[in-house]
Design a protein around this motif. Structure first.
Motif, PDB file in Angstrom:
ATOM      1  N   PRO A 118       0.802  -1.234   0.000  1.00 50.33           N
ATOM      2  CA  PRO A 118       0.000   0.000   0.000  1.00 50.33           C
ATOM      3  C   PRO A 118       0.833   1.281   0.000  1.00 50.33           C
ATOM      4  N   ARG A 119       1.870   1.343   0.844  1.00 49.76           N
ATOM      5  CA  ARG A 119       2.662   2.587   0.903  1.00 49.76           C
ATOM      6  C   ARG A 119       3.413   2.827  -0.402  1.00 49.76           C
ATOM      7  N   ASP A 120       3.855   1.731  -1.043  1.00 46.49           N
ATOM      8  CA  ASP A 120       4.563   1.864  -2.320  1.00 46.49           C
ATOM      9  C   ASP A 120       3.605   2.205  -3.452  1.00 46.49           C
ATOM     10  N   TYR A 121       2.366   1.753  -3.318  1.00 46.95           N
ATOM     11  CA  TYR A 121       1.345   2.054  -4.319  1.00 46.95           C
ATOM     12  C   TYR A 121       1.159   3.569  -4.429  1.00 46.95           C
ATOM     13  N   TYR A 122       1.035   4.245  -3.301  1.00 49.24           N
ATOM     14  CA  TYR A 122       0.824   5.690  -3.329  1.00 49.24           C
ATOM     15  C   TYR A 122       2.093   6.440  -3.724  1.00 49.24           C
ATOM     16  N   LYS A 123       3.241   5.913  -3.344  1.00 49.56           N
ATOM     17  CA  LYS A 123       4.504   6.518  -3.789  1.00 49.56           C
ATOM     18  C   LYS A 123       4.630   6.442  -5.303  1.00 49.56           C
ATOM     19  N   LYS A 124       4.222   5.292  -5.857  1.00 46.99           N
ATOM     20  CA  LYS A 124       4.312   5.117  -7.308  1.00 46.99           C
ATOM     21  C   LYS A 124       3.369   6.081  -8.033  1.00 46.99           C
TER      22      LYS A 124
END
Length: 503
Positions: free
Chosen positions: A389-395
């Motif tokens: 989830p945290r990487d999803y928003y960073k991407k």
């Protein structure tokens, strides 16, 4: 069995709404069930801050004018759907960084003359393409009419069938179109998600002809207005549309579909129309004791899920005029060759995108002194689905920064200081809202063996069960707003005919 309705339509997307409008106007008690709280599927809009964003519609093909109406305008008039339309007089602005920067006009004469100016010696082949497009449209209308005859198709419309036997690349070569002209016109591949070695020539000539002849169109007040207008048509004709009602199962009596289950409640109808992917119907909506026909399973397995999308929506606190945005549709391509464009669209190098500014056609599409931009490129659901989830928003944040930089670099237009609202939709977003495999809005990938003609010829064979018809982007008319409305109308008419035969 006590039937609650004559027709139940699953899904208030373009095909479902068009089918329901057809059956309701045909005198059948019709109910549409939609899992979301709004109608439309792809044909909707959403609000961020003071901006209402168009969610998916780039432009309508086959609209035309009151004096020279195309299929879409005729269909909405047939439904007595009150709509205000806008036409754009240029087809697109094409930029290939360092190589190409051109604007193509609509209208047969301006279009042909501009192509000849850009590629001297191509005009004869461009005019032949226009002739074939007009012929294909006439022939397809005949093929889909109740009185169509295969012998007439094979004689009077022989060229129509030949067009479907060629890929787009083979067709361009057959009419001796210069490669440079092919590359310009192949810009349209991204609207159907299929490059010229995949897409049949019939689909290409029809699409180009309809955009050139009728000009790209837009509904007033976003595509959501199309959906709301069709909901009104359904209700005015005695039907209804229920929201927040997800169908869990299709109910059967023997080998015939007879109803649906939602929220633990069973509703029965003599006819069911599913505005769903066949894969969704077979994989999720059949009871345990009902198996899909072997042929349907084989066909679904033979087909490939079409391309997926990434989309960025930007609200700017300057007008399009102030920013120097003069064209509604700008397509930035990584290279002049469509095969290279397709490879990069499917890879990590997103060198292909479409940027639309609705304010160029409809100045009041956003608050005074502002404008919106709508960016689209192709995505990869596997890439996005594997993220935490945290990487999803960073991407998402990284993608938005990259896109803004790339737009400014390739167009020379500065937008970053004026961004007031910005949001991003990944394939996962589209999957959640559209409920399609991988979130694709395109249905199945179009190939020469799986083109409109082959799907039309096998239309009845693709009907899985008695009492159940499918509509939408994965059906015989393939994807596209105009084609989904047309397909819904066809399936609605076939359902009315089914009802007559039942009686």
């Amino acid at each position: 069995m006590q039937y609650n309705y004559d027709v139940i339509v699953i899904g208030a997307g373009n095909g479902g709404l068009s089918a329901a409008a057809t059956t309701a106007r045909g005198g059948k008690k019709t109910l549409v069930l939609e899992r979301h709280n709004l109608p439309g599927g792809s044909a909707t809009s959403f609000v961020r801050g003071r901006f209402e964003f168009e969610s998916a519609l780039h432009e309508l093909c086959d609209l035309g004018t009151p004096e020279r109406p195309g299929t879409v305008r005729k269909l909405f008039e047939q439904y007595d759907a009150k709509m205000k339309w806008h036409l754009e007089h240029n087809l697109f602005h094409l930029i290939v960084p360092g190589k190409t920067d051109i604007v193509l006009p609509s209208g047969i004469e301006p279009f042909c003359k501009k192509m000849e100016e850009l590629v001297p010696g191509c005009e004869a082949s461009v005019r032949e393409l226009i002739r074939l497009g007009a012929l294909a449209g006439e022939a397809q209308n005949y093929a889909m009419s109740p009185k169509s005859n295969k012998l007439v198709l094979m004689t009077k419309y022989a060229d129509f069938l030949r067009l479907a036997s060629l890929t787009t690349r083979e067709g361009f070569e057959a009419i001796q179109m210069p490669k440079a002209a092919q590359d310009i016109l192949n810009t349209y591949w991204c609207y159907l998600g299929a490059p010229p070695d995949y897409l049949d020539f019939l689909t290409t000539v029809q699409m180009i002809y309809k955009y050139v002849y009728f000009a790209p169109g837009q509904p007033d007040k976003k595509s959501h207005n199309l959906s709301l207008t069709l909901v009104d048509v359904i209700r005015r004709n005695g039907g209804d549309v229920w929201f927040n009602c997800e169908v869990e199962k299709i109910l059967f009596e023997g080998d015939r579909a007879v109803g649906v289950r939602l929220h633990g409640k069973d509703l029965y109808a003599k006819h069911i129309i599913a505005n769903c992917s066949p894969a969704t119907v077979m994989g999720k909506m059949l009871p345990d004791n009902v198996k899909p026909p072997v042929q349907s399973v084989k066909l679904a397995n033979a087909r490939t899920i079409a391309l997926e999308l990434e989309t960025m929506y930007v609200g700017l606190n300057r007008s399009a005029e102030e920013l120097g945005i003069t064209e509604y549709s700008t397509l930035v391509m990584s290279d002049t060759d469509p095969d290279d464009q397709y490879r990069k669209a499917n890879g990590s190098d997103k060198g292909v995108f479409i940027a639309n500014c609705l304010n160029v056609i409809i100045p009041e599409a956003s608050p005074k002194g502002t404008c919106t931009l709508f960016f689209t490129t192709f995505g990869d659901s596997k890439e996005w689905g594997s993220l935490a989830p945290r990487d999803y928003y960073k991407k998402k944040e990284q993608r938005m920064n990259d896109w803004v930089d790339y737009y400014e670099k390739t167009t020379g237009i500065t937008i970053r200081p004026y961004i007031e609202e910005i949001t991003f939709a990944s394939p996962a977003t589209f999957c959640r809202y559209l409920n399609t495999p991988n979130g694709t809005p395109y249905g199945y990938q179009v190939y020469k063996w799986d083109n409109i003609i082959n799907r039309l010829n096998n239309l009845d064979k693709e009907q899985m069960f008695k009492g159940l018809r499918l509509t939408g982007a994965a059906c015989e008319n393939i994807d596209g707003y105009n084609l989904c409305y047309l397909n819904g109308n066809i399936q609605g008419k076939k359902t009315l005919k089914d009802a007559e035969e039942d009686q």
